[in-house]
Scaffold this active site. Structure first.
Site, PDB file in Angstrom:
ATOM      1  NE  ARG A  41      63.916  55.481  53.096  1.00 33.68           N
ATOM      2  CZ  ARG A  41      64.870  54.563  53.052  1.00 33.68           C
ATOM      3  NH1 ARG A  41      65.146  53.854  54.122  1.00 33.68           N
ATOM      4  NH2 ARG A  41      65.535  54.347  51.936  1.00 33.68           N
ATOM      5  CE  LYS A 203      83.094  47.656  48.860  1.00 35.72           C
ATOM      6  NZ  LYS A 203      82.028  46.644  48.965  1.00 35.72           N
ATOM      7  N   GLY A 355      71.650  56.462  49.694  1.00 34.75           N
ATOM      8  CA  GLY A 355      71.347  56.685  51.103  1.00 34.75           C
ATOM      9  C   GLY A 355      72.333  57.610  51.792  1.00 34.75           C
ATOM     10  N   GLY A 378      69.306  52.321  47.361  1.00 35.99           N
ATOM     11  CA  GLY A 378      69.650  51.360  46.307  1.00 35.99           C
ATOM     12  C   GLY A 378      68.618  51.287  45.192  1.00 35.99           C
TER      13      GLY A 378
END
Ligand code: ADP
Ligand code: MG
Length: 400
Positions: A41, A203, A355, A378
């Site tokens: 980053r 999930k 991520g 996200g």
């Protein structure tokens, strides 16, 4: 759909010479014992910083790091980031603990590239997360131009993402956000067929909006990771003790019916790497799709790797979100790494989002073969599913 970058200026649109430029970055890097374990980053932010230096801006950089409770949470200090920036830029980074005009204004007078001010972790100030107008106003009071290049924070309505740019007349994005949005838009605007979405991760419930969006644009879904077990159970396959979201079985059935109704393909695992424990004390490969009672599915099996790789190698566009297994454990990383290899081998436009998926792509050794690995986590998923990101909307808004 999001609105792309319509009505948003970029840093190139401003005269920066001698101007105080507030640059919001996402320097939220992973740290272990005070050491940065992945500086991606930071490196992705350099282009905008260097541009501001070239144009002789007086640069104030700001970022959050982790989730500190308060100022005393010193392990969340941006000090390691300041050091890394100094190494990469060869300049002087002045880390400011007090982000207020009294402390900063005197420093601005003589500030020259390659010097810059780095504000200490924004989340040390409660006003940041509270989207405080008072905090935003304080910052806006000594800045001429606001630039957001913190793509990974654009989905949070925090003071330096939302309240502050709303108060500024001169505002825009940096090079990283521009690149991120352009790549993500290419996935939904006329992607080259066949478009294969590889989904996985922990999930189904985290990814419902994304699946709903992608179902309109993809030709093929490839589903692995823990997410696959809910799909398999929805088809009455035995999945042993694997992670299943029983409240999402109907959602999975509905998605499978819609895919079939539109003539789109779905590939699910046909075999698995399983163990009785999450740590994988003894690892076995199932001979077929069923997982025996007492066993957890923790990675895709060898035949599944072959099937998935074949689909991926002939794709025109690939979006990968979600690891194929518990890749953090070397016993269960093969599925994700082989999928990364198959993506790398294809001629498709290759975009990775999320991520953990970005981490898996890096760990696979094939990261440099991807066209784009989003730094957004996200935010990239929310953008793709068509949500409006507060950080971009604030830049479209007129000054208040
Ligand atoms: P991303 O951050 O890329 O969006 P997710 O957060 O959805 O990805 O999923 C990543 C997590 O999913 C990883 O921590 C990985 O260990 C976990 N995972 C993948 N497969 C399994 C599995 N079979 N069982 C349990 N967890 C899994
Ligand atoms: Mg994740």
């Amino acid at each position: 759909m999001g609105q792309g970058l319509a009505r948003i200026k970029t840093i190139r649109d401003f005269e920066l010479n001698e101007k105080v430029v507030f640059l919001r970055l996402d320097l939220n890097v992973p740290l272990k014992n005070g050491q940065i374990t992945d500086d991606n980053r930071i490196r992705e932010s350099l282009q905008t910083i260097k541009y501001a230096f070239e144009k002789k801006a007086k640069l104030i950089v700001a970022s959050h790091l982790g989730r500190p409770k308060n100022k005393d949470d010193v392990q969340f200090s941006l000090m390691p980031v300041a050091q890394r920036l100094t190494e990469l830029l060869g300049g002087e980074v002045i880390l400011m603990e007090e982000p207020n005009s009294e402390a900063i204004k005197p420093l601005l007078i003589g500030l020259k590239p390659p010097q810059m001010i780095l504000l200490e972790n924004l989340r040390f100030i409660p006003g940041e997360v509270e989207n405080s107008e008072v905090f935003a106003k304080e910052l806006a009071s000594f800045c001429d131009i606001y630039i957001n290049d913190a793509f990974g924070a654009c989905h949070r309505a925090h003071a330096t993402i939302d309240a502050m740019p709303r108060m500024m007349a001169q505002k825009g994005i940096g090079f990283l956000i521009e690149k991120e949005v352009q790549f993500l838009d290419r996935l939904t605007e006329a992607p080259t067929a066949p478009f294969v979405a590889v989904m996985g991760g922990s999930k189904v419930s985290d990814k419902i909006g994304l699946i709903e969006k992608l179902i309109d644009v993809v030709d093929t879904f490839v589903i692995g990771g823990a997410m696959a077990y809910t799909f398999l159970q929805a088809r009455s396959v035995k999945v042993g003790s694997s992670k299943v979201e029983t409240d999402r079985l109907n959602f999975c059935r509905e998605i499978m019916a819609r895919l079939e109704g539109r003539g789109k393909s779905l590939f699910l695992p046909v075999d698995h790497k399983v163990s009785r424990t999450f740590e994988g004390d003894i690892v076995q490969v199932t001979p077929d799709v069923a997982i025996p009672d007492g066993y957890l599915g923790l990675d895709i099996g060898p035949q599944t790797i072959k099937n998935f790789s074949q689909v991926l190698r002939s794709a025109g566009t690939i979006f990968w979100n979600g690891p194929m297994g518990v890749f953090e454990n070397p016993k269960f990383s093969e599925g994700s790494f082989k999928v990364a290899e198959a993506i790398a081998d294809s001629r498709a436009l290759k975009v990775v989002g999320g991520g953990d998926s970005a981490a898996a792509a890096e760990a696979s050794g094939f990261a440099s073969k991807m066209d784009h690995i989003s730094t957004g986590g996200g935010a990239s998923l929310e953008y793709l599913q068509g949500d409006r990101l507060p950080g971009l909307e604030a830049l479209r808004a007129r000054k208040i």
